[in-house]
Design an enzyme around this catalytic site. Sequence first.
Site, PDB file in Angstrom:
ATOM      1  N   HIS A 282      -1.915 -10.371  12.494  1.00 53.56           N
ATOM      2  CA  HIS A 282      -1.413  -9.332  11.850  1.00 53.56           C
ATOM      3  C   HIS A 282      -0.949  -8.313  13.006  1.00 53.56           C
ATOM      4  CE1 HIS A 282      -0.975  -5.347   9.789  1.00 53.56           C
ATOM      5  NE2 HIS A 282      -2.025  -4.744  10.525  1.00 53.56           N
TER       6      HIS A 282
ATOM      7  N   CYS B  36      -3.500  -3.778   4.675  1.00 54.53           N
ATOM      8  CA  CYS B  36      -2.460  -4.862   5.264  1.00 54.53           C
ATOM      9  C   CYS B  36      -2.956  -6.020   5.014  1.00 54.53           C
ATOM     10  CB  CYS B  36      -2.399  -4.689   6.654  1.00 54.53           C
ATOM     11  SG  CYS B  36      -1.765  -3.224   7.431  1.00 54.53           S
TER      12      CYS B  36
ATOM     13  N   GLU C 162       0.802  -1.218   0.128  1.00 56.53           N
ATOM     14  CA  GLU C 162       0.033  -0.120   0.047  1.00 56.53           C
ATOM     15  C   GLU C 162       0.941   1.126   0.036  1.00 56.53           C
ATOM     16  OE1 GLU C 162      -2.086   0.658   4.067  1.00 56.53           O
ATOM     17  OE2 GLU C 162      -1.484  -1.390   4.292  1.00 56.53           O
TER      18      GLU C 162
HETATM   19  P1  HMG Z   1      -3.254   6.185  21.704  1.00 63.91           P
HETATM   20  O1  HMG Z   1      -4.667   7.022  21.939  1.00 63.91           O
HETATM   21  O2  HMG Z   1      -2.050   7.207  21.839  1.00 63.91           O
HETATM   22  O3  HMG Z   1      -3.127   5.091  22.939  1.00 63.91           O
HETATM   23  O4  HMG Z   1      -3.279   5.550  20.466  1.00 63.91           O
HETATM   24  P2  HMG Z   1      -4.075   4.604  24.228  1.00 63.91           P
HETATM   25  O5  HMG Z   1      -4.315   5.916  25.138  1.00 63.91           O
HETATM   26  O6  HMG Z   1      -5.070   4.086  23.727  1.00 63.91           O
HETATM   27  O7  HMG Z   1      -2.945   4.029  25.002  1.00 63.91           O
HETATM   28  C1  HMG Z   1      -2.519   2.731  24.413  1.00 63.91           C
HETATM   29  C2  HMG Z   1      -2.189   1.752  25.541  1.00 63.91           C
HETATM   30  O8  HMG Z   1      -1.354   1.986  26.357  1.00 63.91           O
HETATM   31  C3  HMG Z   1      -3.724   1.420  26.553  1.00 63.91           C
HETATM   32  O9  HMG Z   1      -3.585   0.057  26.682  1.00 63.91           O
HETATM   33  C4  HMG Z   1      -3.385   2.328  27.434  1.00 63.91           C
HETATM   34  O10 HMG Z   1      -3.758   1.629  28.636  1.00 63.91           O
HETATM   35  C5  HMG Z   1      -1.742   1.923  27.662  1.00 63.91           C
HETATM   36  P3  HMG Z   1      -4.962  -0.813  26.197  1.00 63.91           P
HETATM   37  O11 HMG Z   1      -6.015  -0.035  27.116  1.00 63.91           O
HETATM   38  O12 HMG Z   1      -5.295  -0.545  24.779  1.00 63.91           O
HETATM   39  O13 HMG Z   1      -4.501  -2.179  26.681  1.00 63.91           O
HETATM   40  N1  HMG Z   1      -0.930   2.837  28.544  1.00 63.91           N
HETATM   41  C6  HMG Z   1      -0.079   2.567  29.178  1.00 63.91           C
HETATM   42  N2  HMG Z   1       0.727   1.457  29.432  1.00 63.91           N
HETATM   43  C7  HMG Z   1       1.630   1.445  30.532  1.00 63.91           C
HETATM   44  N3  HMG Z   1       2.162   2.618  31.064  1.00 63.91           N
HETATM   45  C8  HMG Z   1       1.495   3.847  30.806  1.00 63.91           C
HETATM   46  C9  HMG Z   1       0.550   3.843  30.110  1.00 63.91           C
HETATM   47  N4  HMG Z   1      -0.218   4.906  29.398  1.00 63.91           N
HETATM   48  C10 HMG Z   1      -1.234   4.376  28.450  1.00 63.91           C
HETATM   49  N5  HMG Z   1       1.922   4.965  31.495  1.00 63.91           N
HETATM   50  C11 HMG Z   1      -3.699   3.800  18.695  1.00 63.91           C
HETATM   51  C12 HMG Z   1      -3.237   4.008  20.267  1.00 63.91           C
HETATM   52  C13 HMG Z   1      -3.349   2.077  18.649  1.00 63.91           C
HETATM   53  C14 HMG Z   1      -5.119   4.101  18.568  1.00 63.91           C
HETATM   54  C15 HMG Z   1      -2.617   4.588  17.878  1.00 63.91           C
HETATM   55  O14 HMG Z   1      -1.385   4.188  18.312  1.00 63.91           O
HETATM   56  C16 HMG Z   1      -2.946   4.423  16.641  1.00 63.91           C
HETATM   57  O15 HMG Z   1      -3.715   5.218  15.932  1.00 63.91           O
HETATM   58  N6  HMG Z   1      -2.385   3.577  15.603  1.00 63.91           N
HETATM   59  C17 HMG Z   1      -2.332   3.265  14.150  1.00 63.91           C
HETATM   60  C18 HMG Z   1      -3.579   2.483  14.097  1.00 63.91           C
HETATM   61  C19 HMG Z   1      -3.549   0.964  14.356  1.00 63.91           C
HETATM   62  O16 HMG Z   1      -2.669   0.495  14.572  1.00 63.91           O
HETATM   63  N7  HMG Z   1      -4.737   0.285  14.320  1.00 63.91           N
HETATM   64  C20 HMG Z   1      -4.624  -1.163  14.605  1.00 63.91           C
HETATM   65  C21 HMG Z   1      -5.950  -1.855  14.049  1.00 63.91           C
HETATM   66  S1  HMG Z   1      -6.069  -1.569  12.495  1.00 63.91           S
HETATM   67  C22 HMG Z   1      -4.820  -2.373  11.707  1.00 63.91           C
HETATM   68  O17 HMG Z   1      -4.262  -3.157  12.136  1.00 63.91           O
HETATM   69  C23 HMG Z   1      -4.734  -1.995  10.168  1.00 63.91           C
HETATM   70  C24 HMG Z   1      -3.092  -1.367   9.962  1.00 63.91           C
HETATM   71  O18 HMG Z   1      -2.159  -2.064  10.151  1.00 63.91           O
HETATM   72  C25 HMG Z   1      -3.351  -0.745   8.440  1.00 63.91           C
HETATM   73  C26 HMG Z   1      -3.655  -1.459   7.318  1.00 63.91           C
HETATM   74  O19 HMG Z   1      -4.605  -2.318   7.323  1.00 63.91           O
HETATM   75  O20 HMG Z   1      -3.079  -1.363   6.098  1.00 63.91           O
HETATM   76  C27 HMG Z   1      -3.153  -0.073  10.849  1.00 63.91           C
END
Ligand code: HMG
Length: 404
Positions: A244, A113, A81
């Site tokens: 993935h 992906c 992609e």
């Molecule tokens: P965010 O809002 O910065 O993070 O974005 P958060 O606030 O949700 O925190 C992440 C985790 O860290 C949470 O854990 C928190 O609790 C924890 P969870 O509740 O989820 O288990 N946390 C801590 N842990 C330890 N110590 C601390 C602390 N503070 C917080 N101090 C988000 C996270 C994944 C949304 C962001 O990184 C993002 O937008 N990423 C890109 C999208 C993505 O990867 N999506 C995944 C599914 S879609 C997919 O896989 C397809 C893709 O590969 C593309 C394709 O298909 O081509 C993306």
Amino acid sequence: MSVGIERIHAYAPQYALPLPALAAARGVAPEKLTQGLGVQAMAVPPPCEDVVTLAATAGARCLRAAGVDPREIGLLVVATETGVDHSKPVGIFVHELVGVGPRCRVYEVKHACYGGTAALMTAADWVRANRTRPRRALVVAADIARYALGSPGEPTQGAGAVAMLVGPEPRALFLSEESGVHATNVYDFWRPLDRREALVDGKYSIDCYLDALTGAFKSYRDLERPALADGEGLVDRLARVLYHTPFPKMAAKAHRRLLEIDRGEIGDDDFAASYRDLVAPGLAGVAQIGNTYTASLYVCLAALLEDEGRALAGRRIGLFSYGSGCCAEFFTGVIPAGAAGLGSMGVRDVLAKRTLIDVPTYEGLLHTAEQGGAPPPGFGGEFVFHGIRDDRRIYGRAGEALAA
Ligand code: HMG
């Protein structure tokens, strides 16, 4: 006819940014990235490397390791992609650099992906379709994952490629003919034509991933149900499950969902034990390389075979592929005894040779990304992107001078 992956080889760029350094620069707790997301480092390409050179390096190494003459390949499919042109496919550059012959069919596939799996399934069907004359395909999944600087997606970047030789003598993985698919139109992650960085509705994308896993796994389990004893879960039959992995915590969320579907309610201790035994062993590579989009699931497979090919001989593993937008597939494969003797599949090698960089260097590399140029000291690839001349992309072999 048994069809599957005869050989697999992964490659990632030499530079790696440790996530604690990124956390410090962005003012977030390092544990949020290293534990909350589970990412330790992400691969960053030098200016002379783009998706073509990543794919071609993985492809050339895969064929060389298999001892297969590139001119034997009848089908080359490159999944990405990170396209470099609206019309000209990444695959045709790879076709030339890897040296497959002019009789080899070539094209590029895209579905976020999921593209790597789409290409793998198509190649396996193409091999199965001709029972009288054995033939082989080369599938390469390659991407550079990029989000806006400072955005929540930034720590989930990465870059890399995985090449798979698909044929009738699978020494790396026999592929099941059955698989469960789930597809539906969602706007969770996308990249409009004029943008280099992806747009994402992050939390929603996690829900879409988990919903798609539910649909694909149920569809696969329905096909397998006749073979299951009363009350037997499908996961009980799997030695490992690979997902993935945009970030390792996503694989943990996915595995919990899988167990809930398969077994009903699951206690924290049972989940932790199952995750430790079935999922964690496959995550060592992706935790250090980051999201490689189409290649992500297959970086996990290469790392698992490299580390555990011998111990898992004869065992069935589960694989879940998700591509935003979305299409997902759950399938299985059996690791043959021959996997133990395959040697390097690239992951350990990449990790051993990489150069750790700081945040200013990483940000500098983003500004010069895909500008082309000479390979830097320690360059780990085989091919170089020299730049664009008269609107045409110029590639060559690393170490060979560019013709005037
Ligand atoms: P965010 O809002 O910065 O993070 O974005 P958060 O606030 O949700 O925190 C992440 C985790 O860290 C949470 O854990 C928190 O609790 C924890 P969870 O509740 O989820 O288990 N946390 C801590 N842990 C330890 N110590 C601390 C602390 N503070 C917080 N101090 C988000 C996270 C994944 C949304 C962001 O990184 C993002 O937008 N990423 C890109 C999208 C993505 O990867 N999506 C995944 C599914 S879609 C997919 O896989 C397809 C893709 O590969 C593309 C394709 O298909 O081509 C993306």
